[in-house]
Structure formats: structure tokens, C-alpha cells
Design a protein around this motif. Structure first.
Motif, mmCIF file in Angstrom:
data_model
loop_
_atom_site.group_PDB
_atom_site.id
_atom_site.type_symbol
_atom_site.label_atom_id
_atom_site.label_comp_id
_atom_site.label_asym_id
_atom_site.label_seq_id
_atom_site.Cartn_x
_atom_site.Cartn_y
_atom_site.Cartn_z
ATOM 1 N N THR A 134 1.365 -5.982 5.898
ATOM 2 C CA THR A 134 0.509 -5.548 4.788
ATOM 3 C C THR A 134 1.141 -4.378 4.044
ATOM 4 O OG1 THR A 134 -1.427 -6.284 6.053
ATOM 5 C CG2 THR A 134 -1.830 -4.843 4.171
ATOM 6 N N ILE A 135 1.639 -3.389 4.774
ATOM 7 C CA ILE A 135 2.252 -2.221 4.127
ATOM 8 C C ILE A 135 3.510 -2.624 3.367
ATOM 9 C CG2 ILE A 135 3.441 -0.026 4.554
ATOM 10 C CD1 ILE A 135 1.350 0.501 6.761
ATOM 11 N N LYS A 136 4.321 -3.493 3.976
ATOM 12 C CA LYS A 136 5.572 -3.902 3.317
ATOM 13 C C LYS A 136 5.323 -4.784 2.092
ATOM 14 C CE LYS A 136 9.032 -3.297 6.835
ATOM 15 N NZ LYS A 136 10.127 -3.898 7.583
ATOM 16 N N SER A 137 4.138 -5.383 2.004
ATOM 17 C CA SER A 137 3.826 -6.213 0.839
ATOM 18 C C SER A 137 3.481 -5.362 -0.386
ATOM 19 C CB SER A 137 2.653 -7.154 1.148
ATOM 20 O OG SER A 137 1.436 -6.419 1.201
ATOM 21 N N LEU A 138 3.275 -4.059 -0.176
ATOM 22 C CA LEU A 138 2.921 -3.151 -1.273
ATOM 23 C C LEU A 138 4.184 -2.522 -1.851
ATOM 24 C CD1 LEU A 138 -0.071 -1.403 0.520
ATOM 25 C CD2 LEU A 138 -0.196 -3.241 -1.182
ATOM 26 N N PRO A 139 4.139 -2.111 -3.118
ATOM 27 C CA PRO A 139 5.309 -1.431 -3.697
ATOM 28 C C PRO A 139 5.681 -0.203 -2.869
ATOM 29 C CG PRO A 139 3.676 -1.939 -5.390
ATOM 30 C CD PRO A 139 3.051 -2.269 -4.071
ATOM 31 N N LYS A 140 6.970 -0.023 -2.633
ATOM 32 C CA LYS A 140 7.456 1.029 -1.733
ATOM 33 C C LYS A 140 7.005 2.427 -2.144
ATOM 34 C CE LYS A 140 11.550 2.129 0.901
ATOM 35 N NZ LYS A 140 12.931 1.801 1.176
ATOM 36 N N ASP A 141 7.012 2.711 -3.432
ATOM 37 C CA ASP A 141 6.677 4.059 -3.883
ATOM 38 C C ASP A 141 5.190 4.252 -4.183
ATOM 39 O OD1 ASP A 141 6.749 2.344 -6.015
ATOM 40 O OD2 ASP A 141 7.709 3.753 -7.398
ATOM 41 N N SER A 142 4.362 3.213 -3.933
ATOM 42 C CA SER A 142 2.933 3.343 -4.219
ATOM 43 C C SER A 142 2.233 4.195 -3.158
ATOM 44 C CB SER A 142 2.284 1.954 -4.267
ATOM 45 O OG SER A 142 2.265 1.381 -2.976
ATOM 46 N N SER A 143 1.154 4.851 -3.571
ATOM 47 C CA SER A 143 0.338 5.614 -2.624
ATOM 48 C C SER A 143 -0.487 4.640 -1.800
ATOM 49 C CB SER A 143 -0.589 6.564 -3.371
ATOM 50 O OG SER A 143 0.161 7.499 -4.089
ATOM 51 N N LYS A 144 -0.504 4.883 -0.498
ATOM 52 C CA LYS A 144 -1.224 3.987 0.401
ATOM 53 C C LYS A 144 -2.151 4.800 1.292
ATOM 54 C CE LYS A 144 3.139 2.292 1.268
ATOM 55 N NZ LYS A 144 3.721 2.715 0.062
ATOM 56 N N ILE A 145 -3.417 4.374 1.366
ATOM 57 C CA ILE A 145 -4.315 4.968 2.346
ATOM 58 C C ILE A 145 -4.645 3.893 3.375
ATOM 59 C CG2 ILE A 145 -5.243 6.707 0.764
ATOM 60 C CD1 ILE A 145 -7.794 4.978 0.681
ATOM 61 N N VAL A 146 -4.734 4.315 4.623
ATOM 62 C CA VAL A 146 -4.942 3.377 5.721
ATOM 63 C C VAL A 146 -6.073 3.902 6.596
ATOM 64 C CG1 VAL A 146 -3.876 2.262 7.723
ATOM 65 C CG2 VAL A 146 -2.481 2.779 5.700
ATOM 66 N N VAL A 147 -7.040 3.036 6.884
ATOM 67 C CA VAL A 147 -8.123 3.358 7.810
ATOM 68 C C VAL A 147 -8.014 2.382 8.974
ATOM 69 C CG1 VAL A 147 -10.623 3.414 8.148
ATOM 70 C CG2 VAL A 147 -9.644 4.246 6.003
ATOM 71 N N ILE A 148 -7.946 2.921 10.198
ATOM 72 C CA ILE A 148 -7.828 2.070 11.386
ATOM 73 C C ILE A 148 -8.991 2.382 12.325
ATOM 74 C CG2 ILE A 148 -6.410 1.471 13.389
ATOM 75 C CD1 ILE A 148 -3.941 2.209 11.695
ATOM 76 N N ASP A 149 -9.761 1.345 12.621
ATOM 77 C CA ASP A 149 -10.928 1.495 13.497
ATOM 78 C C ASP A 149 -10.914 0.368 14.535
ATOM 79 O OD1 ASP A 149 -13.291 2.402 14.556
ATOM 80 O OD2 ASP A 149 -14.559 1.709 12.901
ATOM 81 N N ILE A 150 -9.879 0.373 15.368
ATOM 82 C CA ILE A 150 -9.730 -0.708 16.354
ATOM 83 C C ILE A 150 -9.417 -0.187 17.763
ATOM 84 C CG2 ILE A 150 -8.988 -2.445 14.665
ATOM 85 C CD1 ILE A 150 -6.328 -1.214 16.782
ATOM 86 N N TYR A 151 -9.075 1.083 17.877
ATOM 87 C CA TYR A 151 -8.547 1.569 19.156
ATOM 88 C C TYR A 151 -9.588 1.664 20.271
ATOM 89 C CZ TYR A 151 -3.834 2.108 17.578
ATOM 90 O OH TYR A 151 -2.565 1.829 17.133
ATOM 91 N N ASP A 152 -10.867 1.812 19.943
ATOM 92 C CA ASP A 152 -11.902 1.785 20.986
ATOM 93 C C ASP A 152 -11.898 0.420 21.667
ATOM 94 O OD1 ASP A 152 -12.754 4.371 20.319
ATOM 95 O OD2 ASP A 152 -14.208 3.632 18.867
ATOM 96 N N ASP A 153 -11.836 -0.646 20.853
ATOM 97 C CA ASP A 153 -11.826 -1.999 21.413
ATOM 98 C C ASP A 153 -10.516 -2.296 22.137
ATOM 99 O OD1 ASP A 153 -14.418 -2.928 20.785
ATOM 100 O OD2 ASP A 153 -13.822 -3.193 18.700
#
Length: 197
Positions: free
Chosen positions: A101-120
Motif C-alpha cells: 500500500t505504501i509503495k503504491s503511493l507517490p514516493k514524495d507524498s505525505s502519508k499518514i498511517v493508523v494501525i489498530d491490529i496489535y491487540d489481536d
């Protein structure tokens, strides 16, 4: 701050979901690409909440592990749909999904990522391997210049087994959310440029 990682320690409440969605909405309104990896909430509910607030989700990608955990539609490989990547409940497949997913975005674009999986993940895979994955993922997110929030429940197996200090040491910012809806409050434990008094 761009390129930093934030740990949000919060129980599974509406207030927590509002904080995570607010971060995503704010990022989208500022022209960022947003990635939301979740095993806690169904895709249609997330999109519904974003639409209610007039969210523009052309730049939103959801990495969906909820589908695998809580429905009877198992997948054995990554399944791409519009704005969504359904991922098998596997540490390797999840990591592949994030990278893809990250590599599919333009390299110099701003990216925010929310991860809510580690409890599971820690519930199903123990604490050691998810902690190692978390640490390497934080390094990768910084390398890709992502601004990220990773949510953990205070009673998460990962925190209980590995210790809260072991988990916290990897993050630039630490926020602790307590309470429900209107009575919710955020305690700022650590900020990248110094914690306020």
C-alpha cells in the motif's frame, strides 16, 4: 510531526475510534494519503463514518483484517478492492499489505498511517513476534516518512507480557486516552519536541 510515530494507549471505546478517525480526516483534508489498518471495525462502518462528515476518501486505503477475523469469508492471499485491501490474519501478509500500500503511493507524498491490529495479533500470536514486528514496522514507517498512530489497549497481552516500558520506548509520542465520549480525556506522556508541563 511528519515522520513521527505515536502510541495511543486506549481501551476499545467510541472515543478511541473518534480520535483515530479524526487523525485520518485531518490528514485527508490536508491533502495527505491515509492508510488505516484495522482488525477492530468493519469496512462499511468506517466508510460510513467518514462519509457522514463529508470525508474525501480518494486518498484513503483501508487494510482490512476485520473481514478475516469476524466474518465467514476467509481469504488466503491479499484481495484488492476499491480503497480496501483484505488481508489474511497473518503477520507476514499484513506486513506485505502495508508495504504494498505504501509503495503504491507517490514516493514524495505525505502519508499518514493508523494501525489498530496489535491487540489481536498479540492475542493470537503471543507477545514476542508481534513486538518484533511492531519495532521493525516503526523503523519502516519512519524510513518511508509516514506520520503514524499505533493504538494499543492498556490491557493488551503485548503490554502485559512485554511490559509497557518495552513497548513505549519505540515511539516519539505517547498519548493515553481514558474515559468515554464527552468525559474522555487525553494525557500526553511524551512528545517529540518535549512534553508540556
Amino acid at each position: 510531526l511528519r515522520g513521527t510515530t505515536t502510541l495511543l494507549i486506549a481501551e476499545e471505546t467510541k472515543a478511541k475510534q473518534k480520535v483515530l478517525l479524526s487523525f485520518i480526516k485531518e490528514g485527508l483534508m490536508n491533502g495527505n494519503n491515509a492508510i488505516y489498518a484495522t482488525s477492530k471495525r468493519p469496512y462499511h462502518q468506517i466508510i460510513g463514518e467518514l462519509l457522514v462528515d463529508g470525508g474525501d476518501f480518494k486518498k484513503l486505503a483501508i487494510i482490512d483484517l476485520y473481514e478475516q477475523l469476524y466474518t465467514k469469508k476467509p481469504v488466503s492471499e491479499l484481495v484488492e478492492e476499491d480503497h480496501r485491501l483484505i488481508v489474511p490474519f497473518s503477520k507476514i501478509q499484513f506486513q506485505l499489505g502495508i508495504v504494498k500500500t505504501i509503495k503504491s503511493l507517490p514516493k514524495d507524498s505525505s502519508k499518514i498511517v493508523v494501525i489498530d491490529i496489535y491487540d489481536d495479533f498479540s492475542k493470537y500470536f503471543g507477545s514476542k513476534e508481534p513486538l518484533e514486528l511492531l519495532q521493525s514496522q516503526i523503523e519502516g514507517l519512519k524510513r518511508w516518512n509516514c506520520t503514524s498512530i499505533i493504538a494499543l489497549d492498556p490491557s493488551s497481552y503485548l503490554i502485559k507480557k512485554e511490559g509497557v516500558d518495552e513497548v513505549k520506548k519505540n515511539f516519539d509520542n505517547i498519548l493515553i486516552l481514558s474515559g468515554e465520549d464527552k468525559g474522555a480525556s487525553v494525557f500526553i506522556e511524551k512528545l517529540y519536541h518535549g512534553t508540556p508541563s
